[in-house]
Scaffold this active site. Structure first.
Site, PDB file in Angstrom:
ATOM      1  N   LYS A  53       0.922  -1.259  -0.024  1.00  0.00           N
ATOM      2  CA  LYS A  53       0.037   0.173   0.031  1.00  0.00           C
ATOM      3  C   LYS A  53       0.815   1.179  -0.089  1.00  0.00           C
ATOM      4  O   LYS A  53       0.690   2.241  -0.773  1.00  0.00           O
ATOM      5  CB  LYS A  53      -0.996  -0.057   1.196  1.00  0.00           C
ATOM      6  CG  LYS A  53      -2.227  -1.077   1.261  1.00  0.00           C
ATOM      7  CD  LYS A  53      -2.952  -1.137   2.537  1.00  0.00           C
ATOM      8  CE  LYS A  53      -3.757  -2.225   2.441  1.00  0.00           C
ATOM      9  NZ  LYS A  53      -4.780  -2.596   3.515  1.00  0.00           N
ATOM     10  N   GLN A  97      -4.242  -1.202   9.736  1.00  0.00           N
ATOM     11  CA  GLN A  97      -4.356  -2.716   9.142  1.00  0.00           C
ATOM     12  C   GLN A  97      -4.906  -3.504  10.265  1.00  0.00           C
ATOM     13  O   GLN A  97      -4.695  -3.590  11.249  1.00  0.00           O
ATOM     14  CB  GLN A  97      -2.862  -2.967   8.579  1.00  0.00           C
ATOM     15  CG  GLN A  97      -2.913  -4.075   8.086  1.00  0.00           C
ATOM     16  CD  GLN A  97      -3.612  -4.192   6.840  1.00  0.00           C
ATOM     17  OE1 GLN A  97      -3.522  -3.149   6.040  1.00  0.00           O
ATOM     18  NE2 GLN A  97      -4.079  -5.457   6.027  1.00  0.00           N
ATOM     19  N   ASP A 120     -10.801   3.486   4.594  1.00  0.00           N
ATOM     20  CA  ASP A 120     -11.193   2.144   4.342  1.00  0.00           C
ATOM     21  C   ASP A 120     -12.584   2.133   4.396  1.00  0.00           C
ATOM     22  O   ASP A 120     -13.186   1.157   3.859  1.00  0.00           O
ATOM     23  CB  ASP A 120     -10.620   1.563   5.859  1.00  0.00           C
ATOM     24  CG  ASP A 120      -9.503   0.815   5.551  1.00  0.00           C
ATOM     25  OD1 ASP A 120      -9.112   0.172   4.491  1.00  0.00           O
ATOM     26  OD2 ASP A 120      -8.966   0.597   6.651  1.00  0.00           O
TER      27      ASP A 120
HETATM   28  N1  GUN Z   1      -7.082  -6.148   6.714  1.00  0.00           N
HETATM   29  C1  GUN Z   1      -7.436  -6.821   5.421  1.00  0.00           C
HETATM   30  N2  GUN Z   1      -8.053  -6.020   4.422  1.00  0.00           N
HETATM   31  C2  GUN Z   1      -8.133  -4.857   4.951  1.00  0.00           C
HETATM   32  C3  GUN Z   1      -8.533  -3.420   4.437  1.00  0.00           C
HETATM   33  O1  GUN Z   1      -9.167  -3.348   3.566  1.00  0.00           O
HETATM   34  N3  GUN Z   1      -8.264  -2.531   5.292  1.00  0.00           N
HETATM   35  C4  GUN Z   1      -7.481  -2.697   6.598  1.00  0.00           C
HETATM   36  N4  GUN Z   1      -7.394  -1.586   7.194  1.00  0.00           N
HETATM   37  N5  GUN Z   1      -7.154  -3.866   7.107  1.00  0.00           N
HETATM   38  C5  GUN Z   1      -7.223  -4.867   6.103  1.00  0.00           C
END
Ligand code: GUN
Length: 286
Positions: A53, A97, A120
């Site tokens: 990311k 995350q 998110d």
């Molecule tokens: N863990 C798995 N997918 C995601 C996501 O799209 N965002 C976040 N913050 N954590 C995740």
């Protein structure tokens, strides 16, 4: 194999290029979009996702802050860090995350993020706005899936859609987005009786469970569009999805691969959401 392959790699690259151009336009106005990504602990899969990311952000010209905090970080310390990022004008998006360690209340953490910076789309305000039809941010993975369906001209209106997996991250928001486009949606969960009866009825089947190869070709309607959100690592080190690609691709009309399907789209949509958060904050300043 008869199914058409729905690749996310190419579409994600096009979206990232568009983000890069809009980012330059915003930088010309004196605003550099900024994303803060927080990872607690050293889970290897989460570390890879976070690194990808942050790398994608930098490649598109966005500013990014990547913080890895130790797994024993207290909830109070994490909430204080989020508060500081909420108040930091150089940061337009905040992503913590998931999953978080057991001693931290995930809901409290998500609700601490300012809804305007919740790229998110997990905050209750954003989840509620998605449900009522005016989303500020669409959660990245379901948003990416919708972009793939659009790009492949998959009709949602009147289609029967089945989602396997009822998570807040994928399953539930996926249902809202498909419903908004006029699909008839079923969400299956671990208690669902006769799962195959549901999956076999679907024109659009989205699977987000985290169980390697659990959906096999005999569970798929001939010609259906199959979207595999799962990314699982097998004991031999290879990645596989929640759908058994080999048997499913004999039956489906179109199918996403793993890797190279939904994964790259999730990252592209995170960049789109961060850019849009920055564009909104620029509009509020004029
Ligand atoms: N863990 C798995 N997918 C995601 C996501 O799209 N965002 C976040 N913050 N954590 C995740």
């Amino acid at each position: 194999m008869s199914a058409q392959i729905i690749s996310g790699t190419q579409l994600a690259a096009e979206l990232r290029e568009e983000v890069a151009q809009r980012t330059q336009a915003l930088i010309a106005q004196g605003i550099t979009p900024g994303l803060a990504v927080i990872l607690i602990g050293d889970d290897p899969a989460s570390s890879v996702y976070v690194r990808n990311k942050v790398a994608a952000c930098e490649k598109a010209g966005l500013h990014s802050v990547h913080e890895t905090l130790p797994s024993e970080t207290t909830q109070e310390a994490l909430l204080a860090r989020i508060q500081a990022l909420n108040e930091d004008p150089s940061i337009h998006g905040i992503l913590v995350q998931l999953p978080l360690p057991d001693h931290i209340d995930t809901h409290k953490v998500i609700e601490a993020i300012s809804p305007e910076k919740d790229v998110d789309g997990f905050h209750v305000i954003n989840a509620g706005m998605l449900m009522t039809g005016t989303p500020l941010f669409k959660p990245c993975t379901p948003y990416g899936v919708m972009k793939m369906l659009e790009a492949h001209h998959v009709e949602r209106r009147g289609a029967v859609a089945c989602i396997v997996g009822a998570s807040n991250i994928v399953g539930k928001p996926m249902a809202m987005l498909l419903l908004a486009d006029g699909a008839t949606v079923t969400i299956c969960n671990s208690k669902t009786r006769d799962l195959a009866a549901h999956t076999r009825a679907a024109d659009i089947l989205v699977v987000a469970v985290g169980r390697p190869n659990m959906i096999t070709g005999d569970m798929i309607k001939p010609g259906a569009v199959v979207i595999d959100v799962g990314i699982n690592r097998l004991p031999n080190g290879k990645l596989c999805g929640d759908v058994d690609f080999e048997s499913a691709s004999q039956v489906a009309g179109a199918i996403t691969p793993v890797p190279g399907g939904v994964g790259p789209m999730t990252i592209a949509m995170l960049l789109v959401n961060t850019l849009e958060a920055a564009e909104r904050s620029a509009q509020n300043k004029v």
